[in-house]
Design a protein around this motif. Structure first.
Motif, PDB file in Angstrom:
ATOM      1  N   GLU A 103       0.832  -1.201   0.000  1.00 42.26           N
ATOM      2  CA  GLU A 103       0.000   0.000   0.000  1.00 42.26           C
ATOM      3  C   GLU A 103       0.866   1.250   0.000  1.00 42.26           C
ATOM      4  N   ARG A 104       1.975   1.212   0.771  1.00 43.61           N
ATOM      5  CA  ARG A 104       2.862   2.359   0.826  1.00 43.61           C
ATOM      6  C   ARG A 104       3.541   2.583  -0.520  1.00 43.61           C
ATOM      7  N   GLN A 105       3.976   1.488  -1.145  1.00 42.81           N
ATOM      8  CA  GLN A 105       4.608   1.601  -2.463  1.00 42.81           C
ATOM      9  C   GLN A 105       3.614   2.132  -3.495  1.00 42.81           C
ATOM     10  N   ARG A 106       2.353   1.678  -3.430  1.00 46.33           N
ATOM     11  CA  ARG A 106       1.330   2.146  -4.370  1.00 46.33           C
ATOM     12  C   ARG A 106       1.084   3.642  -4.186  1.00 46.33           C
ATOM     13  N   ALA A 107       1.036   4.034  -2.909  1.00 48.95           N
ATOM     14  CA  ALA A 107       0.814   5.463  -2.633  1.00 48.95           C
ATOM     15  C   ALA A 107       1.995   6.295  -3.115  1.00 48.95           C
TER      16      ALA A 107
END
Length: 240
Positions: A220-224
Motif C-alpha cells: 500500500e505504501r509503495q502504491r501510494a
C-alpha cells in the motif's frame, strides 16, 4: 548381596520376600516412593527408599523390616543395599508407608506397628488399595498414636496432603500437584508436549499473519508513493 560389619555379622540385602503380591500393590508402592523422591529431589540430605531392609540394631541381623516406602531426613541420597541405622549416624527413618495386599495378616501389621514404635518412626501410614482404607499414626512421646482424621491431613514431616476418598487415595505434594503413576506422568508429558506444539503453531500463525500485514502495508505504501510520483510529474502536488 549382603554386608558384613567389623563384628562379622552378615546383614542380607534381601529377605527373600517379593516387593509386592499383585500389580495394584506394586503400582501404589512405586507411586508413593517416586512421588516422595520427586518432593525431595532438590534436598541432598533426604533419603527415600522402597522395599529396603532396615536393620536398627548393630550385631542383630534378625531384627529387621522392609517398609514399602520410607524417608530418612538428615541422611544423604545414594545407593544402599540395606539401611543399617548405626552406619546412618543412628538416624531412624522418620516416615514409613505400608501398602496392604490381601495376604497381609493382622498379626504382621501389629508387629510392624510395634517395630516402628520401638525404633523411632515419627509417622506411619497404611493404605489398603483393595478396601480403600487409609490409616496413620504420629509419635507422641514414646508411642505412635492414631491420627483421628486423615482427610486433608498434612504430614508434619513430609508436607504432603492426604485426601482419602470412597474409591481412592490422592496424595498431594507441597506444590499442590498430586502423586501420579508412571502412566499418568507419561500421559501428562504427552499432553504438555501437545500443548507446547499448539503454542508454537499459534505463535507461528501469528508471525505469519504479522508478516502478511507488513507485506500488505508495504504494498500500500509503495502504491501510494507511485501515485504521488505520477501526480507530481503531472504538476500536481497532493500536499498543496
Amino acid at each position: 548381596m549382603s554386608t558384613t560389619t567389623h563384628q562379622d555379622v552378615i546383614y542380607p540385602d534381601s529377605d527373600g520376600q517379593p516387593m509386592a503380591e499383585n500389580t495394584l500393590q506394586f503400582e501404589w508402592i512405586t507411586t508413593i516412593k517416586w512421588g516422595l523422591e520427586a518432593v525431595f529431589r532438590d534436598d541432598p540430605d533426604v533419603f527415600v527408599a522402597g522395599d529396603l531392609l532396615w536393620y536398627p540394631v548393630e550385631g542383630d541381623n534378625k531384627t529387621r523390616t522392609a517398609p514399602d516406602a520410607m524417608v530418612a531426613f538428615g541422611r544423604p541420597k545414594g545407593y544402599r543395599g540395606s539401611y543399617m541405622q548405626w552406619i546412618e549416624n543412628g538416624v531412624a527413618p522418620q516416615v514409613v508407608f505400608e501398602v496392604l495386599s490381601p495376604g497381609n495378616r493382622t498379626g504382621e501389621l501389629q508387629r510392624k506397628l510395634q517395630f516402628y514404635e520401638r525404633f523411632g518412626v515419627e509417622e506411619y501410614y497404611i493404605y489398603d488399595p483393595d478396601r480403600y482404607t487409609f490409616n496413620g499414626w504420629r509419635r507422641r512421646s514414646s508411642l505412635l498414636e492414631p491420627v483421628a482424621n486423615l482427610n486433608r491431613f498434612v504430614s508434619p514431616r513430609l508436607g504432603v496432603r492426604f485426601e482419602p476418598g470412597e474409591g481412592d487415595l490422592t496424595i498431594y505434594g507441597p506444590d499442590g500437584r498430586p502423586f501420579a503413576t508412571y502412566m499418568e506422568l507419561f500421559e501428562q508429558r504427552d499432553a504438555e508436549a501437545a500443548r507446547a506444539d499448539d503454542e508454537r503453531q499459534r505463535a507461528d500463525d501469528e508471525r505469519q499473519r504479522a508478516d502478511i500485514e507488513r507485506q500488505r502495508a508495504d504494498i500500500e505504501r509503495q502504491r501510494a508513493d507511485r501515485l504521488a510520483a505520477r501526480l507530481k510529474a503531472l504538476g500536481l502536488d497532493l500536499e498543496d
